[in-house]
Scaffold this motif. Sequence first.
Motif, PDB file in Angstrom:
ATOM      1  N   LEU A 178       0.856  -1.187   0.000  1.00 12.10           N
ATOM      2  CA  LEU A 178       0.000   0.000   0.000  1.00 12.10           C
ATOM      3  C   LEU A 178       0.889   1.234   0.000  1.00 12.10           C
ATOM      4  CD1 LEU A 178      -2.800  -1.019   2.494  1.00 12.10           C
ATOM      5  CD2 LEU A 178      -2.932  -0.771   0.015  1.00 12.10           C
ATOM      6  N   PRO A 179       0.365   2.364  -0.468  1.00 16.17           N
ATOM      7  CA  PRO A 179       1.143   3.603  -0.407  1.00 16.17           C
ATOM      8  C   PRO A 179       1.487   3.911   1.049  1.00 16.17           C
ATOM      9  CG  PRO A 179      -1.121   4.027  -1.114  1.00 16.17           C
ATOM     10  CD  PRO A 179      -0.952   2.566  -1.067  1.00 16.17           C
ATOM     11  N   PRO A 180       2.581   4.595   1.307  1.00 16.40           N
ATOM     12  CA  PRO A 180       2.963   4.889   2.693  1.00 16.40           C
ATOM     13  C   PRO A 180       1.863   5.639   3.424  1.00 16.40           C
ATOM     14  CG  PRO A 180       4.688   5.550   1.151  1.00 16.40           C
ATOM     15  CD  PRO A 180       3.518   5.151   0.323  1.00 16.40           C
ATOM     16  N   LYS A 181       1.788   5.404   4.723  1.00 22.83           N
ATOM     17  CA  LYS A 181       0.875   6.139   5.583  1.00 22.83           C
ATOM     18  C   LYS A 181       1.065   7.637   5.318  1.00 22.83           C
ATOM     19  CE  LYS A 181      -0.118   6.677  10.528  1.00 22.83           C
ATOM     20  NZ  LYS A 181      -1.114   5.995  11.323  1.00 22.83           N
ATOM     21  N   CYS A 182      -0.022   8.366   5.224  1.00 22.96           N
ATOM     22  CA  CYS A 182      -0.038   9.820   5.029  1.00 22.96           C
ATOM     23  C   CYS A 182       0.309  10.273   3.609  1.00 22.96           C
ATOM     24  CB  CYS A 182       0.863  10.549   6.017  1.00 22.96           C
ATOM     25  SG  CYS A 182       0.535  10.113   7.724  1.00 22.96           S
ATOM     26  N   GLU A 183       0.580   9.350   2.690  1.00 20.57           N
ATOM     27  CA  GLU A 183       0.809   9.797   1.304  1.00 20.57           C
ATOM     28  C   GLU A 183      -0.497  10.333   0.719  1.00 20.57           C
ATOM     29  OE1 GLU A 183       3.261   7.512  -1.430  1.00 20.57           O
ATOM     30  OE2 GLU A 183       1.808   7.864  -3.030  1.00 20.57           O
ATOM     31  N   LEU A 184      -0.370  11.453   0.000  1.00 27.36           N
ATOM     32  CA  LEU A 184      -1.542  12.094  -0.590  1.00 27.36           C
ATOM     33  C   LEU A 184      -1.933  11.376  -1.889  1.00 27.36           C
ATOM     34  CD1 LEU A 184      -3.437  14.624  -0.446  1.00 27.36           C
ATOM     35  CD2 LEU A 184      -1.745  15.816  -1.830  1.00 27.36           C
ATOM     36  N   LEU A 185      -3.190  10.971  -2.007  1.00 30.41           N
ATOM     37  CA  LEU A 185      -3.680  10.324  -3.224  1.00 30.41           C
ATOM     38  C   LEU A 185      -4.550  11.312  -4.009  1.00 30.41           C
ATOM     39  CD1 LEU A 185      -4.789   6.875  -1.723  1.00 30.41           C
ATOM     40  CD2 LEU A 185      -2.487   7.708  -2.269  1.00 30.41           C
ATOM     41  N   HIS A 186      -4.449  11.273  -5.320  1.00 31.90           N
ATOM     42  CA  HIS A 186      -5.178  12.213  -6.165  1.00 31.90           C
ATOM     43  C   HIS A 186      -6.302  11.513  -6.915  1.00 31.90           C
ATOM     44  CE1 HIS A 186      -2.454  15.688  -5.717  1.00 31.90           C
ATOM     45  NE2 HIS A 186      -1.573  14.735  -5.461  1.00 31.90           N
ATOM     46  N   VAL A 187      -7.459  12.167  -6.936  1.00 32.75           N
ATOM     47  CA  VAL A 187      -8.632  11.611  -7.605  1.00 32.75           C
ATOM     48  C   VAL A 187      -9.260  12.712  -8.450  1.00 32.75           C
ATOM     49  CG1 VAL A 187     -10.903  10.560  -7.280  1.00 32.75           C
ATOM     50  CG2 VAL A 187      -9.065  10.055  -5.665  1.00 32.75           C
ATOM     51  N   ALA A 188      -9.573  12.388  -9.693  1.00 32.77           N
ATOM     52  CA  ALA A 188     -10.243  13.370 -10.556  1.00 32.77           C
ATOM     53  C   ALA A 188     -11.629  12.864 -10.930  1.00 32.77           C
ATOM     54  CB  ALA A 188      -9.413  13.612 -11.815  1.00 32.77           C
ATOM     55  N   ILE A 189     -12.607  13.759 -10.903  1.00 34.25           N
ATOM     56  CA  ILE A 189     -13.988  13.412 -11.240  1.00 34.25           C
ATOM     57  C   ILE A 189     -14.597  14.547 -12.050  1.00 34.25           C
ATOM     58  CG2 ILE A 189     -16.253  12.769 -10.316  1.00 34.25           C
ATOM     59  CD1 ILE A 189     -14.833  12.066  -7.665  1.00 34.25           C
ATOM     60  N   VAL A 190     -15.318  14.198 -13.099  1.00 36.57           N
ATOM     61  CA  VAL A 190     -16.074  15.183 -13.864  1.00 36.57           C
ATOM     62  C   VAL A 190     -17.507  15.154 -13.354  1.00 36.57           C
ATOM     63  CG1 VAL A 190     -16.868  15.911 -16.147  1.00 36.57           C
ATOM     64  CG2 VAL A 190     -14.621  14.802 -15.889  1.00 36.57           C
ATOM     65  N   CYS A 191     -18.071  16.309 -13.049  1.00 39.45           N
ATOM     66  CA  CYS A 191     -19.399  16.350 -12.447  1.00 39.45           C
ATOM     67  C   CYS A 191     -20.137  17.598 -12.890  1.00 39.45           C
ATOM     68  CB  CYS A 191     -19.240  16.336 -10.927  1.00 39.45           C
ATOM     69  SG  CYS A 191     -20.786  16.495 -10.049  1.00 39.45           S
TER      70      CYS A 191
END
Lengths: 691, 691
Positions: free
Chosen positions: B61-74
């Motif tokens: 898993l990504p390291p604890k506290c690593e920021l993950l990016h999510v993109a959504i069109v809405c």
Amino acid sequence: MLPRGRPRALGAATLLLLLLVVVGFFLFGRDPEYGLRAAATFEGDPYGSRNRSASGLHPPLPPKCELLHVAIVCAGHNSSREVITLVKSVLFYRKNPLHLHLVTDAVARNILETLFRTWMVPAVVIRFYDAEELKPLISWIPNTHYSGLYGLMKLVLPSILPLSLARVIVLDTDVTFSSDIAELWALFAHFSDKQVVGLVENQSDWYLGNLWKNHRPWPALGRGFNTGVILLWLDRLRQTGWEQMWTLMAKRELLTLTATSLADQDVFNAVIKEHPELVHPLPCVWNVQLSDHTLAERCYLEAADLKVIHWNSPKKLRVKNKHAEFFRNLHLTFLGYDGKLLRRELFGCPNQLPPGAEQLQQALAQLDEEEPCFEFWQQQLTVHRVHITFLPHQPPPPRPHDVTLVAQLSMDRLQMLEALCRHWSGPMSLALYLTDAEAQQFLHFVETSPVLSARKDVAYHIVYRDGPLYPVNQLRNVALAQALTPYVFLSDIDFLPAYSLYDYLRASIEQLELGSRPRKAALVVPAFETLHYRFSFPNSKAELLTLLDAGSLHIFRYHEWPQGHAPTAYAHWREAQAPYQVQWAADYEPYVVVPRDCPRYDPRFVGFGWNKVAHIIELDAQEYELLVLPEAFSIHLPHAPSLDISRFRSSPAYRDCLQALKEEFHQDLSRRYGAAALKYLTALQQSQSRA
Amino acid sequence: MLPRGRPRALGAATLLLLLLVVVGFFLFGRDPEYGLRAAATFEGDPYGSRNRSASGLHPPLPPKCELLHVAIVCAGHNSSREVITLVKSVLFYRKNPLHLHLVTDAVARNILETLFRTWMVPAVVIRFYDAEELKPLISWIPNTHYSGLYGLMKLVLPSILPLSLARVIVLDTDVTFSSDIAELWALFAHFSDKQVVGLVENQSDWYLGNLWKNHRPWPALGRGFNTGVILLWLDRLRQTGWEQMWTLMAKRELLTLTATSLADQDVFNAVIKEHPELVHPLPCVWNVQLSDHTLAERCYLEAADLKVIHWNSPKKLRVKNKHAEFFRNLHLTFLGYDGKLLRRELFGCPNQLPPGAEQLQQALAQLDEEEPCFEFWQQQLTVHRVHITFLPHQPPPPRPHDVTLVAQLSMDRLQMLEALCRHWSGPMSLALYLTDAEAQQFLHFVETSPVLSARKDVAYHIVYRDGPLYPVNQLRNVALAQALTPYVFLSDIDFLPAYSLYDYLRASIEQLELGSRPRKAALVVPAFETLHYRFSFPNSKAELLTLLDAGSLHIFRYHEWPQGHAPTAYAHWREAQAPYQVQWAADYEPYVVVPRDCPRYDPRFVGFGWNKVAHIIELDAQEYELLVLPEAFSIHLPHAPSLDISRFRSSPAYRDCLQALKEEFHQDLSRRYGAAALKYLTALQQSQSRA
């Protein structure tokens, strides 16, 4: 240059060995939560690595569809509420079939049997064990912990659970899962051959014995272990003579200590102090302990992931902790979670539907969604989860003429409860149609009301909401089935009875010798209404008649639906000094007092309309005498029309569906009562031709 | 005997190699979901092993506290509701900080900006991108998919997301998570050097091109891939000249095909068909597609675990599927989930509190739980999540004298809405105080009501419940802030306005030239009440007066609280032909029409009591003229007392707290208006000495 021959082979072997060590490190060493370091103590690093990417290896989960066993001791009303929240959290994350072994007293068994029967969760098996029978096994141990005798029962689980059961997870009722219980089960795989019990170390200094002067806890290894979450390897425990072992240990300690302070936990720790080889320490995240002076922060600040939260303070959710809000939110998730969403199948596992679920699914599948009354048929088939006696309740002492007030309500009528308690001093059985979240609001409402919390003779039964139509008669039947006195007063929540009604009904039942009459009787309580929220409730029939004459009170629905109460003959009632008999007529729906074994309400009537009318027909068909009581009355208070009545008034389709229900009802009636039922059909047709 | 020397060394090397293969198998091979077999196609075994114990290895898993990016069109009202449910499901399981990149139209941005600001979820960063600006980049592509132009916008994400952003997860609004999104992020680690986009294979036969005669889909590799869940390796995409690549491909296909049928998905598949080396196939559980003729069952029956469900049918939750109930339950979990429970910190990660959260926490921490009015202070500080324009809404066209009816309600007043719509044909702005689950019931209620679903000029704003006291003035302020006409009629939900009131108010505003008067004015609408649920609403002032004289109607609260409306001077109103001015007096609380920029309600008044009185004082202090309109009226319908009014009446402590609120209010008033505020304090003291 490398030496040749044997040394060279040795060199290769050394290399191999080195490689194996490296491999071993990769396979097991990267995950300190589960691997070689699992036995680390609290002072070490029991949290799992700080860096989740390094703890990528999990122990193998149990195979898909493997049955996992869980044992819980549960007694009384409050623990039964708790255990349901625990079970919801387990079910939410589980992916395996579960077998719950519940050690219960009579109260909890009654509640949980009804709940699980109506919950119909696939792939869950429940077995009950009678806590009463276990008491002799442990009652010799004095215990000062708030859990009382029940707190000690975990000690005897190896003796009472089936011999065929090799391993079990044992949980306190005050834990909440935030992970798949299969991950916990998987930790059995890490037990050494000698280890028989898996436990998380205590996250408090209790067993260090320095909390106050002369603080003398039971013996324990360091901080000792907490028994809120236990992995019990049952067959090994039986082989090691567990029963004799703990009994001896407890007896020895009780020579110098007066009692256990922390129930079973003291005994477990005393045994482990003597036999440390028996315990398999579990990672701290499997039992994050939230007592007041907890050291749990050391665990959860480091951990990537919390698995189980343990509210092991008598204050429970009100415990002081700077992260209390976080943990409360996890817990509230399941308190308010709609339990019906947990009726989920386990895909790919053999069919494990609970009794009745398959027939129900088939019946539902046969309904036509396009049919105009679809909602009605669907609502009738809905099996609602039922949580009887949601709050502590003392059954009324057996008295031959006692009467329970029976009614049902939803959230928008809560404010009636206090007034009702002031008007009716006898027992009540009330069904409440609520969501899981509303049930918690209701709990808060009762706890903050001095009037309500003082009454232990009011039984509240939660019927969980499901579907768009109010299942009024199903609710009435739940409340009726839970009434414990020989007679019931079938009322509605918007009515306040005369202050004297409870006493007067009991006296009337006695005088009329209702229990020994040749014909069964229904006593009619005349119904009135006021349009004012605030009015002085009449203290006597004389006062009532004065208000009636002044136009402040009216006969109930005199203007909108006169046939509903006309047969009560109010003009006669004004002058009556003695009970008088009246005859059934179409659409009659008086409020009556009947023996508890009276016919049930017809559950097909959902939403608004005709639900009481059908019940009175049923009474008449079974030849109940209708006797109006001359001094009895109750008064309806005003409220806005319900959503169902609004739909009834505004939607012809809704009225058509009600008509269809009526016709079905009459067909059934003819089937059951034959020619005797003809008069009801004739009456219906006449009233329809008039309309 | 083994050969010596070199061959022996070779033997050792071979052994080593073998061992490495075995190690490799253990490290990567046991998990077909993530390891070597991740590229398996749908016909193979993309589900993960049948036996979970064999798939024990997860990707790191990504390291604890690593920021993950999510993109959504809405875009639009309905997608905004959808995206919130998606975000709830992601937040529920996430353990990492998240950065949401939201490509929105003006409507969605307005809704989501308010929502996230009031939601105050720690460790979530939101950035908006204007969809309007992207339209020129894709509007040249004809598209017949129901998502319209917005469906194509995922294609241009690599161009518009910040250059610093290397990787992003792209989600459709109609997916629901049932797992930690970090597990999905972790799959980036399995991309080969060439792979730029991670996708799950389509679980339908669409791209096979044999669904009907002349069915000609866009080109795709086999069944093609679904773009509901995408891993986008942005910097590699930019390096490979993604923009040019997809543009060329689309243009080429559009030479023979008239339009895209499945929006961006057609283009992605056309590119992949040409460059299969670009795609990294993801395990099917990361996008379980529930269209009508889905083949998803092959995926989920085998899988141990579903990760993401995709409602990729225009029918959404109503899709026909024999396991639809199961999937609906997962989705309903988050529809009804109380979003405030997601205001959870991430332990051990650097403080990532949203704006204002820290001050709020400090203010709350300073409250004394033992203080008798604690509940009031806590309720005042509560920041409620607000979802403005929950349902599709068309803003009224700009008209200089237009009036919006402003009111607030909770679930128990829903049945007023239809009648209100019949009485008021103009725009309305209504704040609803609901739980997340009730908001869904409300949605169903509107959808099944022909009257309500026909009205697009009624804006419904959901304020999510939190705390025991009804935050009446906070609700009014939400509804008021969202009113879009120059004037507002500040009403209450239990009142029905005269049928003519909307037209009459607009005419009056015009005639009185309210917009250009030297003094600001508040137009008073006289208030009446009936005690009957069913009554014929008067069609004119003359009819109203007749009913008043007959005793069927009364001046509002004439008996219980005469001072509330006495200054309206009803005796004068009977005869009045023209608007007349009245003077403020203590406890006056008329219903008024005012310019939209009028003072806000004082949010300290929570629960029952004095909430409107304070607002009228504020108007008077700001020198609003009070003008009574001679033909205006509205009528209050009966309802049961609210929980708050019941508590006010029964609890002296509650009344004491209200008194404390009043005093605080007056202190503030003196501070703001100086000596001019003295008259209000004097009036308060006089009315208290009378009481």
